[in-house]
Design an enzyme around this catalytic site. Structure first.
Site, PDB file in Angstrom:
ATOM      1  N   CYS A 293       0.758  -1.235   0.077  1.00  0.00           N
ATOM      2  CA  CYS A 293      -0.003  -0.019   0.322  1.00  0.00           C
ATOM      3  C   CYS A 293       0.629   1.043  -0.168  1.00  0.00           C
ATOM      4  CB  CYS A 293      -0.989   0.045   0.875  1.00  0.00           C
ATOM      5  SG  CYS A 293      -2.066  -1.424   1.440  1.00  0.00           S
TER       6      CYS A 293
ATOM      7  N   HIS B 224      -3.296   7.246   3.667  1.00  0.00           N
ATOM      8  CA  HIS B 224      -4.067   5.693   3.278  1.00  0.00           C
ATOM      9  C   HIS B 224      -5.357   5.418   3.303  1.00  0.00           C
ATOM     10  CE1 HIS B 224      -4.061   1.950   1.905  1.00  0.00           C
ATOM     11  NE2 HIS B 224      -3.905   1.177   3.108  1.00  0.00           N
TER      12      HIS B 224
ATOM     13  N   ASN C 138     -10.433  -0.351   0.235  1.00  0.00           N
ATOM     14  CA  ASN C 138      -8.403   0.091  -0.280  1.00  0.00           C
ATOM     15  C   ASN C 138      -8.418  -0.837  -0.955  1.00  0.00           C
ATOM     16  OD1 ASN C 138      -5.935   0.232   0.422  1.00  0.00           O
ATOM     17  ND2 ASN C 138      -6.042  -1.409   2.551  1.00  0.00           N
TER      18      ASN C 138
HETATM   19  O1  UT7 Z   1      -3.704  -1.716   3.792  1.00  0.00           O
HETATM   20  C1  UT7 Z   1      -3.158  -2.404   4.877  1.00  0.00           C
HETATM   21  C2  UT7 Z   1      -4.474  -3.429   4.771  1.00  0.00           C
HETATM   22  N1  UT7 Z   1      -4.889  -3.486   6.519  1.00  0.00           N
HETATM   23  C3  UT7 Z   1      -5.556  -3.041   7.057  1.00  0.00           C
HETATM   24  O2  UT7 Z   1      -6.029  -2.336   6.369  1.00  0.00           O
HETATM   25  C4  UT7 Z   1      -5.660  -3.400   8.001  1.00  0.00           C
HETATM   26  C5  UT7 Z   1      -5.790  -3.427   9.190  1.00  0.00           C
HETATM   27  N2  UT7 Z   1      -7.272  -4.047  10.496  1.00  0.00           N
HETATM   28  C6  UT7 Z   1      -8.230  -3.760  10.277  1.00  0.00           C
HETATM   29  O3  UT7 Z   1      -8.926  -2.617   9.716  1.00  0.00           O
HETATM   30  C7  UT7 Z   1      -9.098  -4.604  11.261  1.00  0.00           C
HETATM   31  O4  UT7 Z   1      -8.327  -4.987  11.568  1.00  0.00           O
HETATM   32  C8  UT7 Z   1     -10.568  -5.401   9.983  1.00  0.00           C
HETATM   33  C9  UT7 Z   1     -11.416  -4.701   9.389  1.00  0.00           C
HETATM   34  C10 UT7 Z   1     -10.276  -6.094   9.443  1.00  0.00           C
HETATM   35  C11 UT7 Z   1     -11.187  -6.319  10.913  1.00  0.00           C
HETATM   36  O5  UT7 Z   1     -12.071  -5.097  12.302  1.00  0.00           O
HETATM   37  P1  UT7 Z   1     -11.904  -5.760  14.106  1.00  0.00           P
HETATM   38  O6  UT7 Z   1     -12.639  -4.986  14.481  1.00  0.00           O
HETATM   39  O7  UT7 Z   1     -10.238  -6.012  14.593  1.00  0.00           O
HETATM   40  O8  UT7 Z   1     -12.177  -7.624  14.115  1.00  0.00           O
HETATM   41  P2  UT7 Z   1     -11.465  -8.730  14.297  1.00  0.00           P
HETATM   42  O9  UT7 Z   1     -10.422  -8.928  13.223  1.00  0.00           O
HETATM   43  O10 UT7 Z   1     -10.940  -8.846  16.033  1.00  0.00           O
HETATM   44  O11 UT7 Z   1     -12.667  -9.314  14.229  1.00  0.00           O
HETATM   45  C12 UT7 Z   1     -13.958  -9.628  15.181  1.00  0.00           C
HETATM   46  C13 UT7 Z   1     -15.182 -10.476  14.951  1.00  0.00           C
HETATM   47  C14 UT7 Z   1     -14.504 -11.497  14.612  1.00  0.00           C
HETATM   48  O12 UT7 Z   1     -15.448 -13.083  15.517  1.00  0.00           O
HETATM   49  P3  UT7 Z   1     -15.314 -13.695  16.676  1.00  0.00           P
HETATM   50  O13 UT7 Z   1     -13.688 -13.924  16.461  1.00  0.00           O
HETATM   51  O14 UT7 Z   1     -14.924 -12.207  17.574  1.00  0.00           O
HETATM   52  O15 UT7 Z   1     -16.678 -14.068  16.786  1.00  0.00           O
HETATM   53  C15 UT7 Z   1     -13.844 -11.643  12.809  1.00  0.00           C
HETATM   54  O16 UT7 Z   1     -14.729 -13.520  12.830  1.00  0.00           O
HETATM   55  O17 UT7 Z   1     -15.412 -10.414  13.947  1.00  0.00           O
HETATM   56  C16 UT7 Z   1     -15.373 -11.226  12.656  1.00  0.00           C
HETATM   57  N3  UT7 Z   1     -15.316 -10.928  11.376  1.00  0.00           N
HETATM   58  C17 UT7 Z   1     -16.384 -10.847  10.832  1.00  0.00           C
HETATM   59  N4  UT7 Z   1     -17.943 -10.526  10.840  1.00  0.00           N
HETATM   60  C18 UT7 Z   1     -18.449 -10.337   9.728  1.00  0.00           C
HETATM   61  C19 UT7 Z   1     -13.608 -10.545  10.499  1.00  0.00           C
HETATM   62  N5  UT7 Z   1     -14.176 -10.521   9.011  1.00  0.00           N
HETATM   63  C20 UT7 Z   1     -15.932 -10.385   9.470  1.00  0.00           C
HETATM   64  C21 UT7 Z   1     -17.062  -9.898   8.769  1.00  0.00           C
HETATM   65  N6  UT7 Z   1     -17.980  -9.638   8.798  1.00  0.00           N
HETATM   66  N7  UT7 Z   1     -15.993  -9.502   7.481  1.00  0.00           N
END
Ligand code: UT7
Length: 330
Positions: free
Chosen positions: A113, A257, A287
């Site tokens: 990125c 970004h 993104n």
């Molecule tokens: O350009 C660089 C690229 N990277 C980024 O920008 C990513 C940076 N990170 C993020 O933006 C965030 O970490 C995410 C948006 C990817 C995820 O958000 P989060 O608040 O960190 O969620 P998490 O990964 O901790 O997941 C929380 C819950 C999980 O369920 P449990 O284990 O709590 O039951 C996931 O399985 O949300 C679940 N989950 C979803 N639920 C519905 C993960 N993806 C999804 C989804 N829809 N698409």
């Protein structure tokens, strides 16, 4: 330090749009989850038969027209991408062919990125060495090719797009903006947090007949990447401001970004930037990695939000891990 100018800017988004509602029919997700965690509502994806460099070509044609420069006048081509259609030939060589030029220095730059800002450092070096150089920098990403459509944690985030800049020495062309300074950083020890395109297993490469494993597609520890993103984008932005004896009050617009709304808000808050000065367009693009910052700047300009006389701070982070911040005067 050598200051380089942007002579022209252009961008391209493919026509097909995937909304959150459509995604929620494919994987176990919802518009509410995606919107609240990321701020993304929809993303553009490549049309069938379309490639990364088709998008890059469309953006390049727009940037050249904006600059009033012909493809023949371009001396160097830089292509920031981590999703080119081939490892070789490079996307930059494919683009030269599409533009009908040959014999140029043309190379791809992969800083995920952060690719566009890292390429600006290379462009600055090229222009320092050859002040009459005219550099075409394309930043484009075809995430469609590398996204596991069954992985809800990543498939909701990414979009496809391209943006292009025509660059040269200040005063050697119509100047849209001047880059005053730029800083970059990397930490390869954190690479495993965000990766794709790896071997089948460590040290064991794919052979004919193998089924692709999940590591071929984008895989990410979202929470960890999030923390490093906020920390590094804020720190590198503060460094570049301090080095130029500026404070955040001297900045008219922050273009971070476009990875995630919450990351942008957290960076803005650490830097003390009022919300209205933070430009956001990921709602409709997702993104778009390397394309994200020039795509946002082009949109800000077309909307009239970015006007001549404004000082713009941009900052980015990505796989590698990589990060960067740059200061522009429009
Ligand atoms: O350009 C660089 C690229 N990277 C980024 O920008 C990513 C940076 N990170 C993020 O933006 C965030 O970490 C995410 C948006 C990817 C995820 O958000 P989060 O608040 O960190 O969620 P998490 O990964 O901790 O997941 C929380 C819950 C999980 O369920 P449990 O284990 O709590 O039951 C996931 O399985 O949300 C679940 N989950 C979803 N639920 C519905 C993960 N993806 C999804 C989804 N829809 N698409």
């Amino acid at each position: 330090m050598q200051k380089i100018a942007i002579f022209g800017l252009g961008s391209y988004l493919p026509d097909p749009v995937m909304t959150n509602a459509e995604l929620s029919k494919l994987v176990d997700t919802s518009d509410e989850w995606i919107t609240s965690r990321t701020g993304i509502k929809e993303r553009h994806l490549l049309a069938k038969g379309q490639t990364n460099t088709d998008m890059g070509h469309a953006a390049a044609v727009r940037a050249l027209a904006d600059a009033g420069v012909t493809a023949d006048e371009i001396t160097h081509v830089l292509y920031a991408t981590c999703t080119g259609e081939y490892i070789t030939p490079s996307a930059s060589c494919l683009l030269c062919d599409k533009l009908g030029i040959s014999g140029r220095f043309a190379v791809d730059i992969n800083a995920a990125c952060s690719g566009c800002l890292f390429s600006l450092v290379v462009a600055r070096g090229l222009i320092s060495a050859q002040p009459d150089a005219k550099v075409l920098l394309v930043a484009a990403e075809a995430h469609s090719a590398r996204t596991n459509r069954l992985a809800r944690a990543t498939c909701v985030l990414c979009g496809d797009a391209a943006a292009a800049l025509v660059l040269g020495s200040e005063g050697m062309g119509k100047t849209l903006a001047v880059m005053d300074d730029i800083e970059t950083g990397t930490d390869g020890s954190l690479g495993p947090l965000l990766h794709f395109g790896g071997p089948r297993e460590c040290g064991e490469y794919y052979k004919i007949g193998d089924t692709l494993g999940v590591d071929y597609f984008i895989s990410m520890n979202g929470r960890e990447v999030y923390k490093h993103a906020v920390r590094n984008m804020a720190a590198v932005s503060k460094d570049v401001l301090a080095r130029n004896n500026l404070t955040i009050d001297d900045v008219d617009m922050l273009v971070p970004h476009q990875a995630n709304m919450r990351i942008m808000e957290a960076v803005g808050s650490r830097l003390g930037v009022p919300e209205e000065k933070v430009f956001v367009n990921l709602t409709n693009t997702g993104n778009t990695s390397a394309a994200s910052i020039p795509l946002a700047i082009d949109e800000a300009r077309r909307q009239g939000a970015l006007r001549p006389g404004m000082r713009v701070l941009t900052c980015t982070f990505g796989g590698g891990l990589t990060w960067s911040a740059a200061l522009f005067r429009f």
